[in-house]
Design an enzyme around this catalytic site. Structure first.
Site, PDB file in Angstrom:
ATOM      1  CB  CYS A   1      -0.946  -0.083   1.399  1.00 22.12           C
ATOM      2  SG  CYS A   1      -2.489   1.239   1.018  1.00 22.12           S
TER       3      CYS A   1
ATOM      4  CG  HIS B   1      -3.807  -3.688   2.845  1.00 20.22           C
ATOM      5  ND1 HIS B   1      -3.144  -3.128   4.052  1.00 20.22           N
ATOM      6  CD2 HIS B   1      -4.451  -2.408   2.250  1.00 20.22           C
ATOM      7  CE1 HIS B   1      -3.214  -1.890   4.113  1.00 20.22           C
ATOM      8  NE2 HIS B   1      -3.984  -1.304   3.160  1.00 20.22           N
TER       9      HIS B   1
ATOM     10  CD  GLU C   1      -1.481  -6.386   4.700  1.00 16.23           C
ATOM     11  OE1 GLU C   1      -1.686  -5.404   5.420  1.00 16.23           O
ATOM     12  OE2 GLU C   1      -0.733  -6.512   3.704  1.00 16.23           O
TER      13      GLU C   1
END
Length: 540
Positions: A383, A509, A511
């Site tokens: 990001c 993102h 994750e």
């Protein structure tokens, strides 16, 4: 909804005991038996959602596919269950009151006095039952944030009391408390648990199971005392002892029989005994790595690791796949400068620049991006981390002096990162972001495509600013290529430097979608590149 069972998880004595992990572990066990399970979190704070909260306040803000900004516990739920959550899985007091007040303004209550009981509690009950009504779950586990006795949690506890009465045998309550160990007397003390359960009883709620968090194993005397004073069966006194990793907790809860007791209380068939074979294989790799590597995480909230919880857990998942233990070197971006940079990144096999908002610490992140690029160190920008890689490249390769994001410098001559056109007139801070899952087309032969082993993916976003396509041709001619594109909007999602060992920036993102069973491909590829980097250095 007629057959859906509801489990409520409350906490006592102190916060941060692990209600979310216990909830996720029980859900995993029930899921492994063949039941369709989901978990929701009720947060007692007045914010509508965690989106505008400083990470120091509440840790990471987790984003779902449908664009909900939620509590970090939803990340645990997804990592354990490998099942997506949604807006309905996280409810805050702010959202409850907002909904009730909106109804009052519309006249829905026909001029009646609006009160906590029944209007607020009715709205809480409606939100709790929403998932069961909508998605036909067998079991809905509801974790209630905070601690029993907190003023802000009282409406939730009252709603649980009412639901237990309404649902009867289709509901149960699990209460998690702390059993402290006094070193001076070498004793485990149950008095805090007794007081916590007494407080719950005063609110009209009798727990069905008491889970005792402790640093030491419980003996039979402790279990019997808790069972006697808390009005529960001795089999329903569950030990939750400290473990090396949260991923051991489902196996510990299985050993303690938490899932069997829950099924008995809810009058559900046991079905098959959970094998958890992939889970156990993951734990074996996690506990038996072939080597250790160090990866630097550059961010401005590193004093609070929970601010980057999904990233650190993604490294656990990706490390296990690669048979390595990833040790995170936490680097504060505000403290990073050209004088200490070499020392900060010493022995690091990779550098990750973390996401974030605002200008604080941005100079350190730009230095980290340059260091990774110049020294051929595997790099992942997430990001804002991707945007820093773009800004650094613009300044030092394209020679765009003063290039920046308009988030940091509205008057920059080279706005290589800029606000989306359709967001420029929005003033509400919570409404200016691209949130949730969006499609991404991957370029053949790119490192991203090789990692995903696919040409397409859907990834979750949480940001306001984008790569400025006005400069895309300049970047690609100079060696930074857009390898991931949202074809619907023509927005750049991934950038890479093909000549570099592994230099990837992602606007989304990754994750948020990494789980135990399905580690995220970008993190798996990044860790693999870091391992190869170390091997190359060792062979020189």
């Amino acid at each position: 909804m007629a057959n859906t069972r509801y489990i409520f998880v409350t906490g006592g004595v102190t916060s941060s005991l692990g209600k979310g992990i216990i909830s996720a572990s029980l859900a995993k066990l029930l899921q492994s038996r063949g039941y369709k399970v989901t978990i929701q979190k009720l947060d007692p704070y007045l914010n509508v959602d965690p989106g505008t909260l400083n990470p120091y306040e509440h840790g990471e803000c987790f984003v779902t596919d449908d664009g909900a900004e939620t509590d970090l516990d939803l990340g645990h739920y997804e990592r354990f269950l490998s099942a997506a959550t949604s807006q309905a899985n996280n409810v805050t007091t702010g959202r409850i009151y907002q909904s009730v007040i909106d109804k009052e303004r519309r006249g829905d209550f026909l001029g009646k006095t609006v009160q906590v009981i029944p209007h607020i509690t009715d709205e809480i009950k409606r939100r709790i039952k929403l998932l069961g009504n909508r998605d036909k779950y067998d079991v809905v586990i509801t974790e209630i944030g905070g601690t029993v006795g907190d003023i802000e949690s009282l409406p939730y506890i009252e709603a649980v009391r009412q639901l237990k009465w309404e649902l009867g045998r289709r509901s149960m309550v699990i209460h998690l408390t702390l059993v402290p160990y006094l070193a001076a007397s070498r004793e485990l003390k149950t008095k805090p648990t007794q007081h916590s359960v007494k407080m719950l009883l005063e609110a009209g709620v009798q727990p069905d199971v008491v889970v005792l968090r402790s640093e030491h194993s419980l003996n039979e005397d402790v279990r019997q005392k808790v069972a006697l004073f808390c009005n529960v069966d001795i089999d329903a006194v569950i030990e939750s002892i400290d473990v090396k990793t949260i991923y051991e907790v489902p196996l510990k809860m299985q050993d303690e029989g938490l899932d069997r007791i829950a099924l008995q209380k809810l009058e559900l068939d046991p079905l098959e005994e959970p094998e958890l074979k992939p889970w156990k294989e993951f734990l074996h790799r996690l506990h038996n790595p072939k080597k250790d590597i160090k990866i630097a995480l550059v961010g401005k909230y590193v004093e609070l690791p929970d601010a980057y919880k999904s990233i650190s857990e993604s490294f656990v998942h990706a490390g296990a796949v690669n048979n390595v233990k990833v040790n995170i070197c936490w680097v504060h971006s505000e403290e990073l400068d050209s004088n200490n940079m070499k020392a900060k990144f010493k022995d690091c096999a990779g550098i990750l620049i973390a996401p974030g908002f605002g200008h604080r610490g941005i100079d350190g992140k730009l230095l980290a991006a340059r260091y990774a690029r110049k020294n051929n160190i595997p790099f992942l920008g997430v990001c804002l981390g991707m945007q820093c890689a773009v800004i650094e490249f613009a300044r030092n390769v394209l020679n765009f002096k003063g290039a920046h994001s308009t988030e940091m410098d509205r008057k920059t001559e080279y706005p290589v990162i800029a606000l989306m056109e359709d967001q420029k007139n929005i003033l509400d801070m919570g409404g200016t972001m691209r949130l949730g899952a969006y499609p991404c087309q991957l370029k053949d032969g790119s490192k991203a495509a090789k990692a995903y082993k696919s040409k397409n993916t859907w990834e979750r976003h949480r940001h306001r600013y984008e790569f400025n396509n006005k400069y895309l041709n300049d970047f690609e001619q100079a060696g930074m290529i857009a390898t991931g594109i949202n074809e619907d909007t023509d927005l750049v999602e991934i950038v890479e430097i093909p000549e570099h060992e592994w230099y990837v920036g992602v606007q989304f993102h990754p994750e948020y979608k990494s789980t135990v069973v399905n580690p995220h491909p970008i993190f798996v590829g990044f860790v693999a590149a870091a391992v190869n980097h170390v091997e190359k250095i060792n062979h020189k």
